[in-house]
Scaffold this motif. Structure first.
Motif, PDB file in Angstrom:
ATOM      1  N   SER A 245      -0.472   4.067  -1.521  1.00 64.14           N
ATOM      2  CA  SER A 245      -1.435   5.037  -2.051  1.00 64.14           C
ATOM      3  C   SER A 245      -1.287   6.415  -1.427  1.00 64.14           C
ATOM      4  O   SER A 245      -1.648   7.424  -2.056  1.00 64.14           O
TER       5      SER A 245
ATOM      6  N   LYS B  89       3.022   9.588  -6.978  1.00 69.65           N
ATOM      7  CA  LYS B  89       3.931   8.963  -7.942  1.00 69.65           C
ATOM      8  C   LYS B  89       5.267   9.697  -7.967  1.00 69.65           C
ATOM      9  O   LYS B  89       6.323   9.090  -8.122  1.00 69.65           O
TER      10      LYS B  89
ATOM     11  N   ASP C  36       0.836  -1.196   0.000  1.00 69.14           N
ATOM     12  CA  ASP C  36       0.000   0.000   0.000  1.00 69.14           C
ATOM     13  C   ASP C  36       0.874   1.251   0.000  1.00 69.14           C
ATOM     14  O   ASP C  36       1.424   1.632   1.025  1.00 69.14           O
TER      15      ASP C  36
END
Length: 332
Positions: free
Chosen positions: A278, A282, A276
């Motif tokens: 998230s 990026k 994870d």
């Protein structure tokens, strides 16, 4: 001014290109701010040009300085206020007297006016939120109003999240150049630590400290914001997150293994990869991957030696002082 040769070729002559880091004065809402800037310079012509992300650096720093100067919350603070009261965007916008999409825009990074920003900060106080809810009663059906009233009343004045933030960030939780204008988000610190640890498949705390430092400071040099929001201190073995032991002791799933090697205690940090990421952008993951590529294979002693070459450490080691993120522009 710092100038570094890049692998780019000049769009004007095809010759060499330098990336320049400088400080400039910029204006925002009729106020002036001293900020850091990045741009390219063609060696042959001296002409300046910018890449897609270079404008982000000074813009983000201007916004951060303006928020601090006027007491306007940062986007993650705005999100945490809404979530604390269990409201959706429409409900809290009605209570505040904002446009239907306005609160969401503020959470997404849109800059509030000074007056709206101060109103948002004011409703961190439960009694203020109750007062505004009462004054906007006509905006809701009776059942929705009763539900919102119950939600707000049930909110504990003591926020458990504040306790964890105090553990991770310490008592001085200011947002400024000393923490890279980063938000105080323990979950983000946890994700960052576990990302580095799992990909190194076991790492000493000393080496992790340096990789955290380089990740945060490189991110600031590129975007005007740190990843973790942590402060860093210059000590004998190089830059480290302030009170790093307490931080690592409170990362879920992070394990410490102590072994005796040549009559010395050696600590290794490890974690199970949970997949994870998230909470990390990026762009931030790209910075972490770059640090892993550069430093991941180095021994602990080698990365210490490398960090001792940085002016960020040299300028503050004598007093074991905190390192301002402005030192990011002098990193090798």
């Amino acid at each position: 001014m710092e100038k570094k040769l890049t692998a780019l070729r000049s769009p004007f002559t095809g010759g060499r290109v330098f990336e320049v880091f400088d400080e400039e004065e910029r204006e925002f809402r009729k106020e002036k701010f001293q900020v850091h800037c990045r741009y390219y310079v063609c060696e042959d012509t001296g002409e300046q040009f910018t890449g897609d992300d270079q404008e982000d650096l000074w813009v983000n720093e201007v916004y951060s300085q303006w928020r601090i100067r006027h007491g306007v919350p940062f986007p993650e603070e705005i999100t945490s206020i809404r979530l604390r009261y269990g409201m959706n965007y429409t409900q809290i916008s009605k209570i505040m007297g904002f446009g239907v999409n306005q609160w969401k825009q503020y959470e997404d990074g849109c800059m509030p006016s000074e007056s709206n920003g101060k109103m948002i900060r004011a409703v961190t106080n439960k009694s203020t939120m109750l007062s505004l809810l009462e004054s906007s009663r006509s905006e809701f059906s009776e059942s929705e109003y009763d539900k919102l009233l119950s939600q707000v009343k049930s909110v504990d004045e003591f926020n458990p999240d504040d306790s964890l933030k105090s553990i991770i960030y310490g008592r001085n939780r200011s947002v400024d150049i000393m923490n890279g204008y980063g938000s105080h988000n323990p979950a983000k610190v946890s994700a960052m630590v576990k990302y580095l640890v799992t990909r190194c498949k076991g790492i000493s705390p000393t080496k992790l400290n340096k990789m955290m430092f380089y990740s945060d400071f490189y991110n600031f040099r590129r975007s005007g914001c740190s990843i973790s929001g942590l402060q860093y201190r210059a000590i004998q073995f190089g830059p480290v997150p302030d009170h790093y032991d307490t931080i690592y002791d409170n990362i879920p799933g992070l394990e410490k293994r102590v072994q005796i090697y040549h009559e010395m205690e050696c600590t290794t940090l490890s974690a199970e990869y949970d997949g994870d990421t998230s909470i990390l952008s990026k762009y931030e993951i790209g910075v972490l991957d770059g640090v892993l590529s550069t430093f991941g294979a180095l021994s602990t002693s080698s990365i210490i030696e490398r960090s001792h070459q940085e002016t960020a450490w040299i300028n503050h080691e004598k007093e074991h002082g905190l390192i301002p993120y402005s030192e990011a522009f002098g990193l090798k």
